[in-house]
Write a protein that holds these residues in place. Structure first.
Motif, PDB file in Angstrom:
ATOM      1  N   PHE A  86       0.886  -1.144  -0.017  1.00 21.37           N
ATOM      2  CA  PHE A  86      -0.080  -0.127  -0.019  1.00 21.37           C
ATOM      3  C   PHE A  86       0.866   1.381  -0.115  1.00 21.37           C
ATOM      4  O   PHE A  86       0.308   2.588  -0.081  1.00 21.37           O
ATOM      5  CB  PHE A  86      -0.945   0.052   1.389  1.00 21.37           C
ATOM      6  CG  PHE A  86      -1.539  -1.296   1.390  1.00 21.37           C
ATOM      7  CD1 PHE A  86      -2.842  -1.466   0.388  1.00 21.37           C
ATOM      8  CD2 PHE A  86      -1.681  -2.214   2.369  1.00 21.37           C
ATOM      9  CE1 PHE A  86      -3.451  -2.667   0.496  1.00 21.37           C
ATOM     10  CE2 PHE A  86      -2.488  -3.139   2.535  1.00 21.37           C
ATOM     11  CZ  PHE A  86      -3.336  -3.499   1.564  1.00 21.37           C
ATOM     12  N   GLN A  87       2.030   1.255   0.036  1.00 18.78           N
ATOM     13  CA  GLN A  87       2.980   2.370   0.128  1.00 18.78           C
ATOM     14  C   GLN A  87       2.981   3.485  -0.884  1.00 18.78           C
ATOM     15  O   GLN A  87       3.255   4.512  -0.559  1.00 18.78           O
ATOM     16  CB  GLN A  87       4.444   1.771   0.289  1.00 18.78           C
ATOM     17  CG  GLN A  87       4.760   0.841   1.492  1.00 18.78           C
ATOM     18  CD  GLN A  87       6.382   0.448   1.381  1.00 18.78           C
ATOM     19  OE1 GLN A  87       7.051   1.117   1.689  1.00 18.78           O
ATOM     20  NE2 GLN A  87       6.241  -0.885   1.208  1.00 18.78           N
ATOM     21  N   VAL A  88       2.662   2.938  -2.193  1.00 16.34           N
ATOM     22  CA  VAL A  88       2.449   4.085  -3.242  1.00 16.34           C
ATOM     23  C   VAL A  88       0.887   4.533  -3.265  1.00 16.34           C
ATOM     24  O   VAL A  88       0.834   5.157  -4.473  1.00 16.34           O
ATOM     25  CB  VAL A  88       3.105   3.453  -4.473  1.00 16.34           C
ATOM     26  CG1 VAL A  88       4.425   3.310  -4.337  1.00 16.34           C
ATOM     27  CG2 VAL A  88       2.280   2.172  -4.829  1.00 16.34           C
ATOM     28  N   MET A  89       0.308   4.305  -2.437  1.00 13.73           N
ATOM     29  CA  MET A  89      -1.569   4.766  -2.588  1.00 13.73           C
ATOM     30  C   MET A  89      -1.389   6.165  -2.711  1.00 13.73           C
ATOM     31  O   MET A  89      -2.129   6.825  -3.650  1.00 13.73           O
ATOM     32  CB  MET A  89      -2.195   4.179  -1.529  1.00 13.73           C
ATOM     33  CG  MET A  89      -3.748   4.507  -1.779  1.00 13.73           C
ATOM     34  SD  MET A  89      -4.653   3.820  -0.321  1.00 13.73           S
ATOM     35  CE  MET A  89      -4.539   2.182  -0.586  1.00 13.73           C
ATOM     36  N   TRP A  90      -0.763   6.947  -2.074  1.00 12.79           N
ATOM     37  CA  TRP A  90      -0.629   8.224  -2.021  1.00 12.79           C
ATOM     38  C   TRP A  90      -0.250   9.034  -3.235  1.00 12.79           C
ATOM     39  O   TRP A  90      -0.656   9.968  -3.784  1.00 12.79           O
ATOM     40  CB  TRP A  90       0.101   8.944  -0.874  1.00 12.79           C
ATOM     41  CG  TRP A  90       1.623   8.585  -0.744  1.00 12.79           C
ATOM     42  CD1 TRP A  90       2.086   7.413  -0.387  1.00 12.79           C
ATOM     43  CD2 TRP A  90       2.674   9.420  -1.352  1.00 12.79           C
ATOM     44  NE1 TRP A  90       3.573   7.468  -0.624  1.00 12.79           N
ATOM     45  CE2 TRP A  90       3.765   8.709  -1.309  1.00 12.79           C
ATOM     46  CE3 TRP A  90       2.711  10.605  -2.214  1.00 12.79           C
ATOM     47  CZ2 TRP A  90       5.231   8.965  -1.795  1.00 12.79           C
ATOM     48  CZ3 TRP A  90       3.748  11.037  -2.623  1.00 12.79           C
ATOM     49  CH2 TRP A  90       5.067  10.519  -2.424  1.00 12.79           C
ATOM     50  N   VAL A  91       0.495   8.198  -4.105  1.00 14.63           N
ATOM     51  CA  VAL A  91       1.250   8.614  -5.192  1.00 14.63           C
ATOM     52  C   VAL A  91       0.096   8.612  -6.223  1.00 14.63           C
ATOM     53  O   VAL A  91      -0.020   9.510  -7.103  1.00 14.63           O
ATOM     54  CB  VAL A  91       2.367   7.776  -5.730  1.00 14.63           C
ATOM     55  CG1 VAL A  91       2.869   8.379  -7.128  1.00 14.63           C
ATOM     56  CG2 VAL A  91       3.408   8.040  -4.724  1.00 14.63           C
ATOM     57  N   LEU A  92      -0.907   7.604  -6.233  1.00 19.70           N
ATOM     58  CA  LEU A  92      -1.879   7.570  -7.351  1.00 19.70           C
ATOM     59  C   LEU A  92      -2.948   8.660  -6.991  1.00 19.70           C
ATOM     60  O   LEU A  92      -3.317   9.165  -7.998  1.00 19.70           O
ATOM     61  CB  LEU A  92      -2.749   6.094  -7.046  1.00 19.70           C
ATOM     62  CG  LEU A  92      -1.937   4.957  -7.227  1.00 19.70           C
ATOM     63  CD1 LEU A  92      -2.819   3.621  -7.001  1.00 19.70           C
ATOM     64  CD2 LEU A  92      -1.453   5.000  -8.791  1.00 19.70           C
ATOM     65  N   LEU A  93      -3.142   9.059  -5.983  1.00 16.30           N
ATOM     66  CA  LEU A  93      -3.963  10.084  -5.699  1.00 16.30           C
ATOM     67  C   LEU A  93      -3.178  11.537  -6.265  1.00 16.30           C
ATOM     68  O   LEU A  93      -4.057  12.223  -6.861  1.00 16.30           O
ATOM     69  CB  LEU A  93      -4.426  10.481  -4.219  1.00 16.30           C
ATOM     70  CG  LEU A  93      -5.184   9.144  -3.503  1.00 16.30           C
ATOM     71  CD1 LEU A  93      -5.293   9.233  -2.033  1.00 16.30           C
ATOM     72  CD2 LEU A  93      -6.380   8.857  -4.336  1.00 16.30           C
ATOM     73  N   ILE A  94      -2.010  11.572  -5.817  1.00 17.06           N
ATOM     74  CA  ILE A  94      -1.657  12.821  -6.434  1.00 17.06           C
ATOM     75  C   ILE A  94      -1.521  12.713  -7.969  1.00 17.06           C
ATOM     76  O   ILE A  94      -1.749  13.630  -8.460  1.00 17.06           O
ATOM     77  CB  ILE A  94       0.077  12.877  -5.834  1.00 17.06           C
ATOM     78  CG1 ILE A  94      -0.013  13.231  -4.580  1.00 17.06           C
ATOM     79  CG2 ILE A  94       0.795  13.966  -6.502  1.00 17.06           C
ATOM     80  CD1 ILE A  94       1.308  13.409  -3.789  1.00 17.06           C
ATOM     81  N   ALA A  95      -1.148  11.624  -8.592  1.00 18.63           N
ATOM     82  CA  ALA A  95      -1.180  11.404  -9.971  1.00 18.63           C
ATOM     83  C   ALA A  95      -2.436  11.959 -10.550  1.00 18.63           C
ATOM     84  O   ALA A  95      -2.618  12.461 -11.734  1.00 18.63           O
ATOM     85  CB  ALA A  95      -0.837   9.926 -10.528  1.00 18.63           C
ATOM     86  N   CYS A  96      -3.635  11.414  -9.931  1.00 20.28           N
ATOM     87  CA  CYS A  96      -4.982  11.834 -10.572  1.00 20.28           C
ATOM     88  C   CYS A  96      -5.323  13.449 -10.525  1.00 20.28           C
ATOM     89  O   CYS A  96      -5.867  13.900 -11.076  1.00 20.28           O
ATOM     90  CB  CYS A  96      -6.038  10.891  -9.785  1.00 20.28           C
ATOM     91  SG  CYS A  96      -6.065   9.220 -10.260  1.00 20.28           S
ATOM     92  N   PHE A  97      -4.605  13.864  -9.250  1.00 22.55           N
ATOM     93  CA  PHE A  97      -4.808  15.411  -9.333  1.00 22.55           C
ATOM     94  C   PHE A  97      -3.941  16.067 -10.272  1.00 22.55           C
ATOM     95  O   PHE A  97      -4.396  17.010 -10.635  1.00 22.55           O
ATOM     96  CB  PHE A  97      -4.461  15.910  -7.981  1.00 22.55           C
ATOM     97  CG  PHE A  97      -4.429  17.243  -7.561  1.00 22.55           C
ATOM     98  CD1 PHE A  97      -5.651  17.733  -7.627  1.00 22.55           C
ATOM     99  CD2 PHE A  97      -3.379  17.864  -7.335  1.00 22.55           C
ATOM    100  CE1 PHE A  97      -5.723  19.246  -7.592  1.00 22.55           C
ATOM    101  CE2 PHE A  97      -3.484  19.255  -7.040  1.00 22.55           C
ATOM    102  CZ  PHE A  97      -4.780  20.002  -6.993  1.00 22.55           C
ATOM    103  N   VAL A  98      -2.757  15.487 -10.707  1.00 21.24           N
ATOM    104  CA  VAL A  98      -2.164  16.186 -11.542  1.00 21.24           C
ATOM    105  C   VAL A  98      -2.771  16.172 -13.039  1.00 21.24           C
ATOM    106  O   VAL A  98      -2.600  17.089 -13.770  1.00 21.24           O
ATOM    107  CB  VAL A  98      -0.661  15.575 -11.670  1.00 21.24           C
ATOM    108  CG1 VAL A  98       0.139  16.004 -12.938  1.00 21.24           C
ATOM    109  CG2 VAL A  98       0.129  15.897 -10.272  1.00 21.24           C
ATOM    110  N   ALA A  99      -3.301  14.708 -13.017  1.00 18.02           N
ATOM    111  CA  ALA A  99      -4.278  14.838 -14.304  1.00 18.02           C
ATOM    112  C   ALA A  99      -4.961  15.898 -14.441  1.00 18.02           C
ATOM    113  O   ALA A  99      -5.674  16.425 -15.697  1.00 18.02           O
ATOM    114  CB  ALA A  99      -4.887  13.206 -14.439  1.00 18.02           C
ATOM    115  N   TYR A 100      -5.856  16.101 -13.241  1.00 18.78           N
ATOM    116  CA  TYR A 100      -6.921  17.218 -13.340  1.00 18.78           C
ATOM    117  C   TYR A 100      -6.372  18.509 -13.857  1.00 18.78           C
ATOM    118  O   TYR A 100      -6.952  19.230 -14.512  1.00 18.78           O
ATOM    119  CB  TYR A 100      -7.621  17.204 -11.938  1.00 18.78           C
ATOM    120  CG  TYR A 100      -8.652  18.395 -11.782  1.00 18.78           C
ATOM    121  CD1 TYR A 100      -9.929  18.291 -12.202  1.00 18.78           C
ATOM    122  CD2 TYR A 100      -8.187  19.369 -11.064  1.00 18.78           C
ATOM    123  CE1 TYR A 100     -10.799  19.284 -11.936  1.00 18.78           C
ATOM    124  CE2 TYR A 100      -9.022  20.592 -10.872  1.00 18.78           C
ATOM    125  CZ  TYR A 100     -10.498  20.516 -11.448  1.00 18.78           C
ATOM    126  OH  TYR A 100     -11.281  21.453 -11.134  1.00 18.78           O
TER     127      TYR A 100
END
Length: 476
Positions: free
Chosen positions: A107-121
């Motif tokens: 689960f260590q990279v879960m926070w990265v996925l949320l940031i990635a989707c925000f960057v996509a926005y």
């Protein structure tokens, strides 16, 4: 007094409403400062001085009343262009990258996925206001203000990238179908999927494309979220490690790779083209309301994309990672989940992978007539021979590649990666420049805050470009 008919918007909250007067009104930082673009101010100046303040007061008064006019039904009906893009983002490449990350680091990279989707926005958002304010797509804007010598090479570079990755999209979907019917070869499944996508694109009915992608993204949510429930993850472990904001093994390149999965270079152009198509003949909504609905569409669907990505990560982390297993791709997940969680888990994951591959493949085909027409300044009609040729190339060449090579050749993928690494900063820079043009956008041009945000996106995509080239040359 002369009657006007324009739109009212509030830039701080992204809420847009229609008014009965033509000037654009903006209120910044919760103050009563009211700003007008040059053209609107000229119209106000034609009104007697004693009436100007009254008009402004009416605009403010109408703001609250008209904001409520957008019902939930209208908001839900607006979900479309961003659904197509979100469905494209969650393709086999994203499923593979996220699955491998979850299997390797939990689960260590879960926070990265949320940031990635925000960057996509942040990456997608500017094209909405440019498209609806100017009634041009982002590719139109590049052609008009930068010239065909820029727009046409960008288009063909995007087409080459689409062809290279199309093979992967259809192979991913074919692997999922092969899970259900292993007697049918991958080449046959790829051919069926590509031809089906080609037929949808040739029909060219936007509403059909929109509805198909709504179904696809709904299928992905259902499949991957249900798989998570079956996998039974530890909520405590997710809370403890998923948001630690630590980089596992100091692997910063992994962070960039996860972010890169949400930033396909053609998605911003695709979103802009589909928004233009959706609203070009809509006269019942003001420009301001179209913007409000489009922002709602983007926020909703990228939130859904984040839910899907996190679900895939949780599934891989709570099963493969905890058992010490290894996977090399998304196709492995369905087979490895079956003995661990039962047949239904494997079926659901395969169904999600099928939807992911089909959505990305369909996007790369259906977007071609729009982008080609916009880049060249010709018609965007799917019935035009050049446009049908581009559609056919995007659909048929992946079949040829899979037939002769079994998968996209390494050299072809490396070329596409190199082009994408170069293209992404160029595309971000071009969109950024278009959205600062006050002559066309007036007060809708980028504010300081928006320039800072998009500047951060530019720095990030430049870092991604460096990563791509270091990888190509074997340095990392």
């Amino acid at each position: 007094m002369k009657d006007f008919s324009v739109d009212l918007f509030v830039s701080q909250s992204d809420e847009f409403t229609e008014v009965s007067f033509s000037p654009w009104f903006t209120r910044r930082n919760s103050t009563t400062e009211r700003c007008f673009p040059i053209e609107a101010q000229k119209q106000i100046n034609n009104v007697p001085v004693e009436a100007q303040e009254h008009i402004k007061d009416v605009l403010v008064q109408q703001q609250t009343d008209t904001e409520k006019s957008l019902t939930m039904k209208k908001r839900l009906s607006s979900l479309g262009p961003s659904a197509i893009v979100a469905a494209c983002i969650i393709g086999p490449g994203t499923v593979t990258t996220v699955s491998v990350a979850g299997a390797s680091y939990g689960f260590q990279v879960m926070w990265v996925l949320l940031i990635a989707c925000f960057v996509a926005y942040l990456f997608q958002r500017p094209v909405i206001k440019f498209t609806l304010q100017t009634r041009m797509s982002a590719m139109d804007g590049i052609r008009v203000y930068m010239g065909k010598k820029i727009s046409i090479p960008i288009y063909f570079a995007l087409l080459l990238g689409a062809i290279a990755f199309q093979a992967g999209n259809f192979i991913g979907a074919a692997l999922a179908l092969n899970f259900f019917l292993p007697a049918v070869s991958i080449v046959v499944w790829v051919s069926i999927l590509a031809i089906a996508s080609l037929l949808v694109a040739w029909i060219g009915v936007y509403r059909l494309i929109e509805n198909i992608n709504r179904i696809i993204i709904g299928t992905m949510v259902l499949a991957f979220v249900l798989t998570v429930f079956i996998s039974g993850p530890s909520v405590t472990d997710i809370a403890a490690t998923g948001f630690s904001f630590q980089v596992p093994e100091a692997n910063y390149w992994l962070i960039l790779a996860l972010i890169a999965t949400t930033l396909p270079p053609n998605t911003a152009f695709g979103l802009s083209a589909f928004i233009k198509r959706k609203y070009e003949n809509n006269t019942s909504l003001s420009t301001a309301k179209k913007m409000q609905l489009s922002y709602f569409d983007l926020r909703t669907n990228l939130t859904i994309a984040a839910v899907i990505a996190v679900s895939i990560l949780i599934c891989a982390a709570s099963t493969i990672y905890v058992t010490g297993g290894e996977i090399s791709g998304a196709g492995d997940m369905a087979y490895q989940l079956t003995p661990l969680l039962g047949q239904y888990a494997g079926v659901l994951f395969a169904l999600g992978l099928l939807a992911a591959g089909l959505s990305s493949g369909l996007f790369n085909i259906t977007v071609q007539p729009h982008l080609f027409g916009q880049a060249t300044g010709t018609t965007e009609s799917v019935k035009a021979v050049p446009n049908r040729l581009m559609i056919t190339i995007a659909a048929v060449l992946p079949i040829v590649v899979v037939f002769f090579f079994g998968e996209a050749p390494v050299e072809m993928i490396m070329t596409a990666q190199a082009l994408n690494g170069l293209l992404l900063p160029i595309i971000v820079g071009a969109i950024w420049w278009l959205c600062t043009r006050r002559k066309q956008l007036g007060e809708m041009a980028n504010s300081l805050r928006e320039n800072i945000a998009y500047g951060a996106v530019m720095l990030l995509v430049c870092a991604l470009a460096v990563r791509v080239y270091l990888d190509i040359f074997g340095i990392i």
